[in-house]
Scaffold this motif. Structure first.
Motif, PDB file in Angstrom:
ATOM      1  N   ALA A  61      52.035 103.102  19.845  1.00  0.00           N
ATOM      2  CA  ALA A  61      52.316 102.858  18.421  1.00  0.00           C
ATOM      3  C   ALA A  61      53.436 101.835  18.254  1.00  0.00           C
ATOM      4  N   LYS A  62      54.437 101.896  19.138  1.00  0.00           N
ATOM      5  CA  LYS A  62      55.577 100.973  19.039  1.00  0.00           C
ATOM      6  C   LYS A  62      55.327  99.631  19.699  1.00  0.00           C
ATOM      7  N   GLY A  63      54.320  99.586  20.592  1.00  0.00           N
ATOM      8  CA  GLY A  63      54.135  98.392  21.407  1.00  0.00           C
ATOM      9  C   GLY A  63      55.276  98.256  22.398  1.00  0.00           C
ATOM     10  N   ARG A  64      55.713  99.399  22.943  1.00  0.00           N
ATOM     11  CA  ARG A  64      56.909  99.433  23.800  1.00  0.00           C
ATOM     12  C   ARG A  64      56.527  99.407  25.274  1.00  0.00           C
ATOM     13  N   PRO A  65      57.264  98.654  26.109  1.00  0.00           N
ATOM     14  CA  PRO A  65      56.973  98.657  27.543  1.00  0.00           C
ATOM     15  C   PRO A  65      57.105 100.072  28.120  1.00  0.00           C
ATOM     16  N   PRO A 148      61.846 107.736  20.424  1.00  0.00           N
ATOM     17  CA  PRO A 148      62.553 106.451  20.359  1.00  0.00           C
ATOM     18  C   PRO A 148      62.779 106.127  18.891  1.00  0.00           C
ATOM     19  N   SER A 149      63.529 105.080  18.622  1.00  0.00           N
ATOM     20  CA  SER A 149      63.668 104.648  17.240  1.00  0.00           C
ATOM     21  C   SER A 149      62.268 104.285  16.706  1.00  0.00           C
ATOM     22  N   ALA A 150      62.033 104.557  15.406  1.00  0.00           N
ATOM     23  CA  ALA A 150      60.683 104.476  14.854  1.00  0.00           C
ATOM     24  C   ALA A 150      60.340 103.080  14.315  1.00  0.00           C
ATOM     25  N   ASN A 151      60.678 102.057  15.094  1.00  0.00           N
ATOM     26  CA  ASN A 151      60.357 100.673  14.730  1.00  0.00           C
ATOM     27  C   ASN A 151      59.318 100.124  15.702  1.00  0.00           C
ATOM     28  N   THR A 152      58.648  99.066  15.289  1.00  0.00           N
ATOM     29  CA  THR A 152      57.861  98.297  16.243  1.00  0.00           C
ATOM     30  C   THR A 152      58.837  97.710  17.250  1.00  0.00           C
ATOM     31  N   PRO A 156      64.461  95.576  14.189  1.00  0.00           N
ATOM     32  CA  PRO A 156      65.633  96.436  14.031  1.00  0.00           C
ATOM     33  C   PRO A 156      65.218  97.900  13.840  1.00  0.00           C
ATOM     34  N   SER A 157      66.018  98.827  14.327  1.00  0.00           N
ATOM     35  CA  SER A 157      65.720 100.250  14.144  1.00  0.00           C
ATOM     36  C   SER A 157      65.692 100.584  12.659  1.00  0.00           C
ATOM     37  N   PRO A 158      64.819 101.529  12.262  1.00  0.00           N
ATOM     38  CA  PRO A 158      64.692 101.882  10.839  1.00  0.00           C
ATOM     39  C   PRO A 158      65.812 102.791  10.371  1.00  0.00           C
ATOM     40  N   ARG A 240      65.709  92.014  24.347  1.00  0.00           N
ATOM     41  CA  ARG A 240      66.359  91.479  23.153  1.00  0.00           C
ATOM     42  C   ARG A 240      65.867  92.258  21.944  1.00  0.00           C
ATOM     43  N   HIS A 241      66.509  93.400  21.757  1.00  0.00           N
ATOM     44  CA  HIS A 241      66.149  94.304  20.660  1.00  0.00           C
ATOM     45  C   HIS A 241      66.598  93.758  19.323  1.00  0.00           C
ATOM     46  N   TYR A 242      66.360  94.514  18.292  1.00  0.00           N
ATOM     47  CA  TYR A 242      66.993  94.329  16.992  1.00  0.00           C
ATOM     48  C   TYR A 242      66.916  92.877  16.554  1.00  0.00           C
TER      49      TYR A 242
HETATM   50 MG    MG Z   1      65.066 101.603  19.926  1.00  0.00          MG
END
Ligand code: MG
Ligand code: TXA
Length: 353
Positions: A61-65, A148-152, A156-158, A240-242
Motif C-alpha cells: 500500500a505504501k510502495g515501501r522497500p 509505519p507512517s501512513a504516507n506513500t 511527508p508523514s501524515p 530521502r524521506h519527507y
Molecule cells: Mg515513515
C-alpha cells in the motif's frame, strides 16, 4: 475505478470514540486488513504485526522497500515480553519513564514476530503510542499492530486524516480520524541491542531525556549524513524521506542574516518565474515580500513548529511550488528532530549566512 481498489471507510473519532466502529476496525486487523490511525506523533498504517500477509500488504500500500522494517505497536506492558527474547533492565526503565509516548525501542525479537515485519532482521522495533484511539485499536485488533507512517513512501508523514486519504484512499480498508496530531515528527528510536544505547532517529524524547534515565547514550554517527563511511543503522533513515516536490533549501545563521538572505533569494527566484514557498515562523513571517509565506508556528513554543512542518510541505506540493526556502530551527528541545527531518527533505541543501 480499478478492480483492485477497495472502499476506504473514513471513521470520525474526533469528538468521541465510537465503540462499534472501533470494533469494526479491530475485526479488520484480525482478518489481515489495514487500518490507518492517529498517534501523538504522526498517523500510522496498521496491520496485524504477527500476520506476515498483513505486513506484506502494508509494504504494497505504501510502495515501501521490503527491507525497511516496521514498528510493532503495543497497548500494555504485558504485551512486550512475548515478542522479544529478553526484557532488559534498560527497556523497563525507558518504558516506565516514557510509555505510552513517542519512543520506539529496538530489542532482540522472539520467534513470534515474522521476518516480514522486521525486514528480515533479528531485532524488533516496539512502541506504545500515547493516543486513546491508537491504544483502543491495538487492544481490539489482537494486541500487536505493525505501523509505519501512513504516507506513500517518500512523501511527508501524515499529520491529519486527510493526508492519509490523499495518499492511500482505495488502497486500505479504513482510516480512523482523530484530528490533528500533537507532535508532528515521528518517534525517537533508541537501539538497546548496542553496548551503549544508540539513538537511530531523533524525536520528541531527546538525548538529554534519555541520558537522565539510562546514563550513557550516543547518537548514531550515520545520522549526520554526508560521510559515506557511516550508514545510518535504521534502514529507513537512509532514504530521502519527507521529500517535497519542490527544491528545498535551508538557510542557517544569525537571525537577521537568515531573513535578509531568504528575502533576497526569494525575490530573485520569483522574478525568474519560479513559484516560491517560504517556511517561516510567527515572529518573522510578515517580513517577507516575495513568495508564498507559511508560518510553522512560534519559536517560543517549538512543538507548534514540529506539528505543522509536514502539512506545510504537503500544502506547497498541492500549490505547485517549485522552490522552497526554510529558516533553520535550532530550538533546544525539538531542534534535533526538526532539523533532521528538514535536512533530509532538503537533500542536505543548507546555506550558511
Ligand atoms: Mg515513515
Ligand atoms: O512515530 C512513529 O514512530 C510512527 C508512528 C506511526 O508510530 N511510525 C513510524 O514508522 O515512523 P516508520 O515505519 O515510518 O519508521 C520506522 C523506522 C524506519 O526508519 C525503520 O527503518 C526503523 O524504524 N526500524 C524499524 N525496525 C527497526 C529495527 N529492527 N532496527 C533498526 N531500525 C528499525
Amino acid at each position: 475505478m480499478r478492480e483492485d481498489m477497495m472502499k476506504t471507510i473514513l471513521a470520525d473519532m474526533r469528538e468521541r470514540i465510537d465503540p462499534d466502529l472501533m470494533e469494526q476496525a479491530g475485526q479488520i486487523l484480525k482478518k489481515g486488513g489495514l487500518v490507518a490511525f492517529p498517534t501523538e506523533t504522526v498517523y500510522g498504517l496498521g496491520g496485524d504485526a504477527l500476520n506476515a500477509e498483513a505486513s506484506r500488504k502494508i509494504y504494497a500500500a505504501k510502495g515501501r522497500p521490503s527491507d525497511n522494517p516496521l514498528i510493532v505497536h503495543i497497548a500494555d506492558m504485558e504485551a512486550l515480553a512475548p515478542i522479544v527474547s529478553e526484557v532488559q533492565e534498560a527497556a523497563g526503565k525507558l518504558a516506565e519513564a516514557f510509555w505510552p509516548g513517542p519512543l520506539t525501542m529496538i530489542l532482540r525479537k522472539s520467534d513470534l514476530v515474522p521476518p516480514s515485519t522486521t525486514g528480515g532482521l533479528d531485532t524488533v522495533a516496539v512502541r506504545m503510542p500515547n493516543h486513546p484511539v491508537a491504544l483502543e485499536l491495538i487492544r481490539r485488533g489482537g494486541g500487536y499492530v505493525a505501523a509505519p507512517s501512513a504516507n506513500t513512501s517518500g512523501r511527508p508523514s501524515p499529520t491529519r486524516a486527510s493526508h492519509v486519504m490523499d495518499d492511500l484512499d482505495g488502497k486500505i480498508d479504513m482510516v480512523l480520524d482523530g484530528g490533528d496530531v500533537k507532535i508532528g515528527v515521528e518517534s525517537t528510536i533508541v537501539d538497546l541491542t548496542e553496548d551503549i544505547p544508540m539513538v537511530l532517529r531523533p524525536g520528541y524524547i531527546n538525548l538529554e531525556m534519555l541520558r537522565k534515565v539510562l546514563g550513557e547514550v550516543r547518537m548514531d554517527p550515520g545520522l549526520h549524513g554526508n560521510d559515506p563511511a557511516f550508514h545510518p543503522k535504521a534502514p529507513g533513515m537512509k532514504y530521502r524521506h519527507y521529500a517535497p516536490k519542490a527544491d528545498l533549501t535551508i538557510v542557517e545563521g544569525g537571525e537577521g542574516n537568515v531573513k535578509a538572505a531568504i528575502s533576497e533569494l526569494s525575490a530573485k527566484r520569483v522574478k525568474a518565474g519560479e513559484k516560491v514557498g517560504i517556511i517561516a515562523t510567527d515572529e518573522d513571517a510578515s517580513f517577507y515580500r516575495y513568495g508564498i509565506v507559511k508560518s510553522a508556528g512560534t519559536r517560543t513554543d517549538e512543538i507548534t513548529i514540529s506539528a505543522h512542518l509536514y502539512s506545510i510541505l504537503r500544502e506547497f506540493d498541492d500549490l505547485g511550488v517549485t522552490v522552497i526556502y526554510s529558516e533553520a530551527f535550532d530550538s533546544p528541545l525539538l531542534g534535533q528532530a526538526i532539523m533532521n527531518r528538514l535536512i533530509k527533505a532538503a537533500g542536505h541543501q543548507v546555506i550558511h549566512v
